[in-house]
Design an enzyme around this catalytic site. Sequence first.
Site, PDB file in Angstrom:
ATOM      1  N   ILE A   1       0.837  -1.192   0.000  1.00 19.32           N
ATOM      2  CA  ILE A   1       0.000   0.000   0.000  1.00 19.32           C
ATOM      3  C   ILE A   1       0.881   1.255   0.000  1.00 19.32           C
ATOM      4  O   ILE A   1       0.449   2.326  -0.359  1.00 19.32           O
ATOM      5  CB  ILE A   1      -1.017   0.058   1.157  1.00 19.32           C
ATOM      6  CG1 ILE A   1      -0.326   0.270   2.476  1.00 19.32           C
ATOM      7  CG2 ILE A   1      -1.964  -1.107   1.180  1.00 19.32           C
ATOM      8  CD1 ILE A   1      -1.232   1.048   3.397  1.00 19.32           C
ATOM      9  N   ASP A   2       2.133   1.079   0.391  1.00 22.05           N
ATOM     10  CA  ASP A   2       3.057   2.222   0.417  1.00 22.05           C
ATOM     11  C   ASP A   2       3.670   2.503  -0.949  1.00 22.05           C
ATOM     12  O   ASP A   2       4.365   3.496  -1.120  1.00 22.05           O
ATOM     13  CB  ASP A   2       4.206   1.945   1.398  1.00 22.05           C
ATOM     14  CG  ASP A   2       3.705   1.736   2.809  1.00 22.05           C
ATOM     15  OD1 ASP A   2       2.642   2.285   3.137  1.00 22.05           O
ATOM     16  OD2 ASP A   2       4.373   1.027   3.576  1.00 22.05           O
TER      17      ASP A   2
ATOM     18  N   MET B   1      -0.248   6.530   6.213  1.00 25.32           N
ATOM     19  CA  MET B   1       0.775   5.484   6.277  1.00 25.32           C
ATOM     20  C   MET B   1       1.953   5.822   5.365  1.00 25.32           C
ATOM     21  O   MET B   1       1.826   6.619   4.436  1.00 25.32           O
ATOM     22  CB  MET B   1       0.178   4.136   5.908  1.00 25.32           C
ATOM     23  CG  MET B   1      -0.565   3.491   7.072  1.00 25.32           C
ATOM     24  SD  MET B   1      -1.142   1.838   6.660  1.00 25.32           S
ATOM     25  CE  MET B   1      -1.640   1.275   8.291  1.00 25.32           C
TER      26      MET B   1
ATOM     27  N   GLN C   1      -6.791   2.990   5.971  1.00 27.32           N
ATOM     28  CA  GLN C   1      -6.250   3.047   4.602  1.00 27.32           C
ATOM     29  C   GLN C   1      -6.027   1.667   3.998  1.00 27.32           C
ATOM     30  O   GLN C   1      -5.858   1.516   2.804  1.00 27.32           O
ATOM     31  CB  GLN C   1      -4.903   3.785   4.602  1.00 27.32           C
ATOM     32  CG  GLN C   1      -5.010   5.220   5.008  1.00 27.32           C
ATOM     33  CD  GLN C   1      -3.675   5.747   5.528  1.00 27.32           C
ATOM     34  OE1 GLN C   1      -2.911   6.337   4.799  1.00 27.32           O
ATOM     35  NE2 GLN C   1      -3.391   5.535   6.810  1.00 27.32           N
TER      36      GLN C   1
HETATM   37  O1  F6P Z   1       3.773  -1.901   5.147  1.00 24.78           O
HETATM   38  C1  F6P Z   1       2.438  -1.521   5.091  1.00 24.78           C
HETATM   39  C2  F6P Z   1       2.033  -0.774   6.326  1.00 24.78           C
HETATM   40  O2  F6P Z   1       0.658  -0.516   6.257  1.00 24.78           O
HETATM   41  C3  F6P Z   1       2.798   0.513   6.586  1.00 24.78           C
HETATM   42  O3  F6P Z   1       2.358   1.609   5.840  1.00 24.78           O
HETATM   43  C4  F6P Z   1       2.580   0.681   8.057  1.00 24.78           C
HETATM   44  O4  F6P Z   1       3.617   1.420   8.627  1.00 24.78           O
HETATM   45  C5  F6P Z   1       2.632  -0.720   8.573  1.00 24.78           C
HETATM   46  O5  F6P Z   1       2.263  -1.543   7.489  1.00 24.78           O
HETATM   47  C6  F6P Z   1       1.738  -0.982   9.742  1.00 24.78           C
HETATM   48  O6  F6P Z   1       1.959  -2.264  10.186  1.00 24.78           O
HETATM   49  P1  F6P Z   1       1.026  -3.039  11.211  1.00 24.78           P
HETATM   50  O7  F6P Z   1      -0.200  -3.454  10.489  1.00 24.78           O
HETATM   51  O8  F6P Z   1       1.872  -4.187  11.632  1.00 24.78           O
HETATM   52  O9  F6P Z   1       0.699  -2.088  12.307  1.00 24.78           O
END
Ligand code: F6P
Length: 340
Positions: A127-128, A170, A271
């Site tokens: 998603i990033d 994010m 998101q």
């Molecule tokens: O790598 C995708 C992502 O959504 C990042 O944008 C975000 O920092 C991270 O995962 C969040 O991770 P988690 O779902 O483990 O909190």
Amino acid sequence: MKKIGILTGGADCPGLNSVIRAVVRKGMQEGYVVSGIKNGWLGLIENDMRILDIRSTAGILDKGGTILGTSRVSLVDDGEQVKKLAENYKRSGLDALIAVGGEETLKIALHLHEKGLTKVVGVPKSIDNALSGTDYAFGFDTAVNVATECIDRLHTTAESHHRIIVIEVMGRYTGWIALEAGIAGGADEILVPEIPTDLRKICEDIKSRHKRGRNFSIIVVSEGASVFGYDHNIIPIGERRRFGYVGEIVAKMIEENTGFETRVSVLGHIQRGGTPTAYDRLIGTQFGVKAVDLVKEGKFGQMVSLRDNRLQSVDIEKAVKTRKEIDMELYELAKVFFAA
Ligand code: F6P
């Protein structure tokens, strides 16, 4: 009959089910049995898998998340877990694996490929939008659309109350969501990890904007944004990668230094959840079909990729070597609208 395993690893995202459905349809048409591995690499370690067919993958195209479940595991050493994983791969009669995931998942795929432990093809999701080797990884379009809708909603309340609203999106290492949703949502400033930003300058810009009669502002901040505080220190990197941290700090500093009432809104996992956009379903479907083609052609150690709107493949190694940073030309364009 040959057997393909499919797993979804790392953070979930909208579009994963499109890939699963496409792999099953195309795989079955090509004469493969498709086995769905539960919860990413963990399912191979625990031997948790089941055969997928048209019925079990019907009606999932528009569903967010992944019907297979996911997990975050890091096992790029050759410990007990890798041994178990390789044993289960052999024992379950798999001829190839399709690993759908981002950086973490694909690094493991690469390791297993290099050690000759599994035959694996990668499918990129992020998603990033942080993966190299492909112009696009699905999930990103949905995240940008959700973030833009949230910015629109926050815009009207900021305007009514003459407030500044800091919106944290994010993006731990790259600022793609902030940049694209920020432009689409008409942000007055966009803060990203790639470009250290001086908060004093932001506050000056906001003050002059307000002097010109624009008495509200929208500031979009990546969760990993690189920001200089008033003491010239960049906010420590570990702390920056915690939801809400940067948003709160930026909001507090802006309020203290401009005197304007400020609020913060952290969009977080909103998101990543829910219905995929049509584009993410389309790309997910194309990636799934292409992944089966790569298996058929024996192109192991490769990842499906989209280049100039054409489906191709690239070495997984290339895709995980470096992160794809934001497009600097697009950032320069965004600046035209900063504090205007
Ligand atoms: O790598 C995708 C992502 O959504 C990042 O944008 C975000 O920092 C991270 O995962 C969040 O991770 P988690 O779902 O483990 O909190």
